[in-house]
Write a protein that holds these residues in place. Structure first.
Motif, PDB file in Angstrom:
ATOM      1  N   ARG A 199     -81.794  23.787  18.532  1.00 27.85           N
ATOM      2  CA  ARG A 199     -82.829  25.373  18.338  1.00 27.85           C
ATOM      3  C   ARG A 199     -83.707  24.989  19.365  1.00 27.85           C
ATOM      4  NH1 ARG A 199     -81.806  24.929  12.914  1.00 27.85           N
ATOM      5  NH2 ARG A 199     -83.704  23.728  12.590  1.00 27.85           N
ATOM      6  N   ASP A 200     -84.552  24.203  19.371  1.00 24.71           N
ATOM      7  CA  ASP A 200     -85.892  23.500  20.217  1.00 24.71           C
ATOM      8  C   ASP A 200     -85.362  23.585  21.764  1.00 24.71           C
ATOM      9  OD1 ASP A 200     -87.017  23.113  17.599  1.00 24.71           O
ATOM     10  OD2 ASP A 200     -87.194  20.792  18.151  1.00 24.71           O
ATOM     11  N   ALA A 201     -83.704  23.414  21.944  1.00 23.40           N
ATOM     12  CA  ALA A 201     -83.673  23.487  23.289  1.00 23.40           C
ATOM     13  C   ALA A 201     -83.349  24.981  23.768  1.00 23.40           C
ATOM     14  CB  ALA A 201     -82.387  22.591  23.444  1.00 23.40           C
ATOM     15  N   VAL A 202     -83.042  25.996  22.822  1.00 21.97           N
ATOM     16  CA  VAL A 202     -82.792  27.222  22.700  1.00 21.97           C
ATOM     17  C   VAL A 202     -83.905  27.869  23.315  1.00 21.97           C
ATOM     18  CG1 VAL A 202     -81.895  29.617  22.267  1.00 21.97           C
ATOM     19  CG2 VAL A 202     -80.492  27.752  21.567  1.00 21.97           C
ATOM     20  N   ALA A 203     -85.110  27.527  22.409  1.00 24.85           N
ATOM     21  CA  ALA A 203     -86.576  27.837  21.952  1.00 24.85           C
ATOM     22  C   ALA A 203     -86.939  28.094  23.883  1.00 24.85           C
ATOM     23  CB  ALA A 203     -87.209  27.623  21.127  1.00 24.85           C
TER      24      ALA A 203
ATOM     25  N   GLU B 254     -84.134  18.444  32.008  1.00 31.81           N
ATOM     26  CA  GLU B 254     -85.495  17.676  31.681  1.00 31.81           C
ATOM     27  C   GLU B 254     -84.891  17.180  29.715  1.00 31.81           C
ATOM     28  OE1 GLU B 254     -88.473  20.510  30.783  1.00 31.81           O
ATOM     29  OE2 GLU B 254     -88.320  20.866  33.042  1.00 31.81           O
ATOM     30  N   ILE B 255     -84.810  17.550  29.182  1.00 31.71           N
ATOM     31  CA  ILE B 255     -83.788  16.718  27.856  1.00 31.71           C
ATOM     32  C   ILE B 255     -82.370  16.326  27.684  1.00 31.71           C
ATOM     33  CG2 ILE B 255     -85.125  19.253  26.915  1.00 31.71           C
ATOM     34  CD1 ILE B 255     -81.749  19.963  25.995  1.00 31.71           C
TER      35      ILE B 255
ATOM     36  N   SER C 286     -76.242  18.418  29.468  1.00 33.71           N
ATOM     37  CA  SER C 286     -74.686  20.034  29.903  1.00 33.71           C
ATOM     38  C   SER C 286     -75.863  20.968  29.722  1.00 33.71           C
ATOM     39  CB  SER C 286     -73.881  19.067  29.330  1.00 33.71           C
ATOM     40  OG  SER C 286     -73.540  20.530  28.769  1.00 33.71           O
ATOM     41  N   ALA C 287     -75.970  21.168  31.324  1.00 31.19           N
ATOM     42  CA  ALA C 287     -76.305  22.759  31.391  1.00 31.19           C
ATOM     43  C   ALA C 287     -75.201  23.949  30.886  1.00 31.19           C
ATOM     44  CB  ALA C 287     -75.822  22.922  33.132  1.00 31.19           C
ATOM     45  N   GLU C 288     -73.934  23.652  31.210  1.00 32.06           N
ATOM     46  CA  GLU C 288     -72.392  24.458  30.211  1.00 32.06           C
ATOM     47  C   GLU C 288     -73.183  24.238  28.458  1.00 32.06           C
ATOM     48  OE1 GLU C 288     -68.241  24.274  30.055  1.00 32.06           O
ATOM     49  OE2 GLU C 288     -68.924  22.707  30.837  1.00 32.06           O
ATOM     50  N   GLY C 289     -73.638  23.204  28.760  1.00 34.15           N
ATOM     51  CA  GLY C 289     -73.137  22.960  26.601  1.00 34.15           C
ATOM     52  C   GLY C 289     -74.366  23.778  25.883  1.00 34.15           C
ATOM     53  N   LEU C 290     -75.408  23.879  26.598  1.00 33.48           N
ATOM     54  CA  LEU C 290     -77.204  24.973  26.748  1.00 33.48           C
ATOM     55  C   LEU C 290     -76.900  26.271  26.979  1.00 33.48           C
ATOM     56  CD1 LEU C 290     -79.443  24.466  25.338  1.00 33.48           C
ATOM     57  CD2 LEU C 290     -80.913  23.522  28.045  1.00 33.48           C
TER      58      LEU C 290
END
Length: 62
Positions: free
Chosen positions: A17-21, A36-37, A40-44
Motif C-alpha cells: 500500500r505504501d509503495a502504491v501511495a 528505490e524500494i 520489481s517494476a512489473e510487480g509494482l
C-alpha cells in the motif's frame, strides 16, 4: 556458482500500500519507485493497476 531463486519475494500488505501511495504522490515513475524500494517494476505496476480497479477508477476485464 550461485543461482537466482525463481520464488518471488513476498511483501506485507502495508508495504505494498505504501509503495502504491508513493507512486501516486511522488510524481515519479513506477520504475523509479521500484528501484528505490528494491522491488520489481512489473510487480509494482500490477499493484498500482489493481488499486486503480479496486477504487472503481479503471476498466475491469471480463
Amino acid at each position: 556458482m550461485g543461482r537466482k531463486s525463481n520464488r518471488s519475494r513476498r511483501y506485507t500488505e502495508e508495504f505494498e500500500r505504501d509503495a502504491v501511495a508513493l507512486v501516486r504522490s511522488s510524481g515519479k515513475t513506477v520504475t523509479e519507485v521500484a528501484r528505490e524500494i528494491g522491488g520489481s517494476a512489473e510487480g509494482l505496476r500490477n499493484r498500482v493497476k489493481q488499486d486503480t480497479i479496486d477504487r472503481g477508477q479503471g476498466r475491469r476485464e471480463s
